[in-house]
Design a protein around this motif. Structure first.
Motif, PDB file in Angstrom:
ATOM      1  N   ILE A  56       0.952  -1.143   0.004  1.00 62.56           N
ATOM      2  CA  ILE A  56      -0.123  -0.106   0.012  1.00 62.56           C
ATOM      3  C   ILE A  56       1.026   1.167  -0.006  1.00 62.56           C
ATOM      4  N   GLN A  57       0.706   2.068  -0.955  1.00 64.83           N
ATOM      5  CA  GLN A  57       1.654   3.291  -1.041  1.00 64.83           C
ATOM      6  C   GLN A  57       0.644   4.431  -0.938  1.00 64.83           C
ATOM      7  N   ASP A  58       1.003   5.650  -0.510  1.00 63.05           N
ATOM      8  CA  ASP A  58       0.209   7.003  -0.538  1.00 63.05           C
ATOM      9  C   ASP A  58       0.592   7.467  -1.730  1.00 63.05           C
ATOM     10  N   TYR A  59      -0.139   8.806  -2.115  1.00 62.48           N
ATOM     11  CA  TYR A  59      -0.122   9.562  -3.548  1.00 62.48           C
ATOM     12  C   TYR A  59       1.292  10.081  -3.749  1.00 62.48           C
ATOM     13  N   ASN A  60       2.357  10.049  -2.724  1.00 71.44           N
ATOM     14  CA  ASN A  60       3.667  10.279  -3.064  1.00 71.44           C
ATOM     15  C   ASN A  60       4.346   9.130  -3.269  1.00 71.44           C
ATOM     16  N   ASN A  61       3.850   8.251  -3.467  1.00 67.98           N
ATOM     17  CA  ASN A  61       4.486   6.740  -3.612  1.00 67.98           C
ATOM     18  C   ASN A  61       5.372   6.372  -2.469  1.00 67.98           C
ATOM     19  N   ASP A  62       4.882   6.807  -1.490  1.00 67.10           N
ATOM     20  CA  ASP A  62       5.796   6.319  -0.318  1.00 67.10           C
ATOM     21  C   ASP A  62       5.123   5.155   0.033  1.00 67.10           C
ATOM     22  N   GLU A  63       6.002   4.089   0.964  1.00 68.25           N
ATOM     23  CA  GLU A  63       5.401   2.830   1.327  1.00 68.25           C
ATOM     24  C   GLU A  63       4.600   3.342   2.465  1.00 68.25           C
ATOM     25  N   VAL A  64       3.436   2.702   2.790  1.00 66.55           N
ATOM     26  CA  VAL A  64       2.372   2.717   3.919  1.00 66.55           C
ATOM     27  C   VAL A  64       2.380   1.336   4.615  1.00 66.55           C
ATOM     28  N   TYR A  65       2.504   0.271   3.931  1.00 69.37           N
ATOM     29  CA  TYR A  65       2.381  -0.974   4.406  1.00 69.37           C
ATOM     30  C   TYR A  65       2.914  -1.910   3.169  1.00 69.37           C
ATOM     31  N   ASP A  66       3.807  -2.812   3.401  1.00 68.22           N
ATOM     32  CA  ASP A  66       4.532  -4.096   2.802  1.00 68.22           C
ATOM     33  C   ASP A  66       4.067  -5.082   3.377  1.00 68.22           C
ATOM     34  N   PHE A  67       3.335  -5.834   2.409  1.00 69.22           N
ATOM     35  CA  PHE A  67       2.831  -7.394   2.732  1.00 69.22           C
ATOM     36  C   PHE A  67       3.858  -8.341   2.756  1.00 69.22           C
ATOM     37  N   GLU A  68       5.046  -8.066   2.479  1.00 62.86           N
ATOM     38  CA  GLU A  68       6.235  -9.065   2.521  1.00 62.86           C
ATOM     39  C   GLU A  68       5.715 -10.296   1.846  1.00 62.86           C
ATOM     40  N   MET A  69       5.270 -10.521   0.750  1.00 64.35           N
ATOM     41  CA  MET A  69       4.885 -11.574  -0.216  1.00 64.35           C
ATOM     42  C   MET A  69       5.836 -12.138  -0.522  1.00 64.35           C
ATOM     43  N   THR A  70       5.878 -13.624  -0.442  1.00 62.24           N
ATOM     44  CA  THR A  70       6.767 -14.566  -0.863  1.00 62.24           C
ATOM     45  C   THR A  70       6.510 -14.839  -2.304  1.00 62.24           C
ATOM     46  N   ASN A  71       7.476 -15.592  -2.759  1.00 61.11           N
ATOM     47  CA  ASN A  71       7.402 -16.127  -4.009  1.00 61.11           C
ATOM     48  C   ASN A  71       6.444 -17.228  -4.068  1.00 61.11           C
ATOM     49  N   SER A  72       5.682 -17.553  -5.370  1.00 65.15           N
ATOM     50  CA  SER A  72       4.684 -18.459  -5.314  1.00 65.15           C
ATOM     51  C   SER A  72       4.750 -18.818  -6.682  1.00 65.15           C
ATOM     52  N   SER A  73       3.716 -19.979  -7.043  1.00 65.59           N
ATOM     53  CA  SER A  73       3.525 -20.578  -8.568  1.00 65.59           C
ATOM     54  C   SER A  73       2.434 -19.638  -8.822  1.00 65.59           C
ATOM     55  N   TYR A  74       2.340 -19.863 -10.427  1.00 66.67           N
ATOM     56  CA  TYR A  74       1.694 -19.054 -11.255  1.00 66.67           C
ATOM     57  C   TYR A  74       1.025 -19.881 -12.239  1.00 66.67           C
ATOM     58  N   LEU A  75      -0.284 -19.446 -12.516  1.00 67.89           N
ATOM     59  CA  LEU A  75      -1.112 -20.413 -13.565  1.00 67.89           C
ATOM     60  C   LEU A  75      -1.855 -19.346 -14.451  1.00 67.89           C
TER      61      LEU A  75
END
Length: 296
Positions: free
Chosen positions: A259-278
């Protein structure tokens, strides 16, 4: 006045990639992630050639997309129900011009509305603009093409333009490859109807959170951005000459969602791990009358 502004935005002139096909398509993507959640993107689009000659090509089109997040980690410091469902629709123009001596210029512009529509109306922050410009140098003798340029497109989940550089070559009837950024591929054709390919590609997602969100008990307004770098394998089946069905699977070697504010600064990072894709899709392609045929 706001409705007039939005209407003008949606009919603004837009311009896309040289080797993109003009088509009608439906597409679905699935990104499972065991620790945070999963993402499903459903998309349908159309690109119709208005002018289609060996000198120039003008195409108009658009797409609609639904992106649904299913969170399994409910320990984030906000209510996830605000960012579980996003919708977008866009209007796009593409133009290709033969400059002579096998040089081609390609322009793309797109007006796109992308939002969670919590307020159930379109605001100016829901509107995004995408643009691209490339130069192509085509070699009929070598059956190859160089492409250089830049693109700004929210489909990558980034707030800045990225460079485009690629070398595409058709080796023979069976083999072709494209090396470059933000997309590299190699394809092996088994007869006229079956293609197998390996790829490394950048993809993503951007949408406005148009009613704000409370994070750590503080209200923020901004966007949700997701960027993934994929590697994988795909299979394409061509039938009835112009129809193609696609099944692609792979893995995200880089995965970020914030989630980023309108200045493109980080509000929250979900720390997503790598995953499969289909990815599963179907499309119908229109005939291309330009001199530069699809090498890949």
């Amino acid at each position: 006045m706001k409705k007039v502004l939005i209407l003008l935005v949606l009919i603004a002139v837009n311009w896309s990639y040289a080797q993109d096909t003009d088509d009608i398509y439906v597409n679905s993507e699935f990104f499972p992630s065991s620790d945070i959640g999963s993402l499903i993107k459903l998309e349908a689009g159309i690109a119709i050639p208005l002018v289609n000659t060996n000198k120039e090509k003008l195409t108009i089109g658009g797409k609609i997309q639904n992106s649904s997040f299913s969170f399994v980690d409910r320990n984030v410091p906000f209510e996830t129900n605000q960012i579980e469902d996003f919708n977008s629709f866009s209007l796009k123009f593409k133009y290709q011009r033969n400059l002579g001596n096998d040089w081609y210029v390609n322009l793309m512009g797109e007006s796109q509305v992308s939002s969670n529509f919590d307020e159930q109306q379109i605001t100016s922050d829901d509107v995004f603009f995408n643009a691209l410009v490339t130069l192509n140098k085509y070699s009929e003798e070598k059956n190859s093409m160089w492409t250089v340029g830049a693109v700004y497109d929210i489909q990558y989940g980034l707030y800045h333009p990225i460079p485009i550089i690629a070398y595409t070559k058709r080796i023979n009837d069976a083999w072709a490859y494209k090396i470059g950024a933000p997309d590299s591929r190699v394809k092996w054709s088994l007869g006229e109807n079956h293609d197998f390919e390996g790829f490394a590609s950048l993809t993503g997602f951007t949408s406005n959170i148009n009613d704000g969100i409370e994070v750590y008990k503080e209200d923020y307004t901004g966007t949700l951005r997701q960027t993934s770098f994929l590697i994988g394998l795909g299979y394409n089946f061509t039938f009835w000459d112009n129809f193609k069905a696609t099944v692609t699977g792979g893995y995200t070697v880089y995965n970020r969602m914030q989630i980023q504010d309108y200045n493109n600064d980080e509000v929250y990072d979900f720390e997503m791990t790598n995953s499969s894709y289909l990815n599963v899709g179907l499309k119908y392609s229109f005939k291309n009358n330009s001199k530069v045929k699809s090498l890949y």
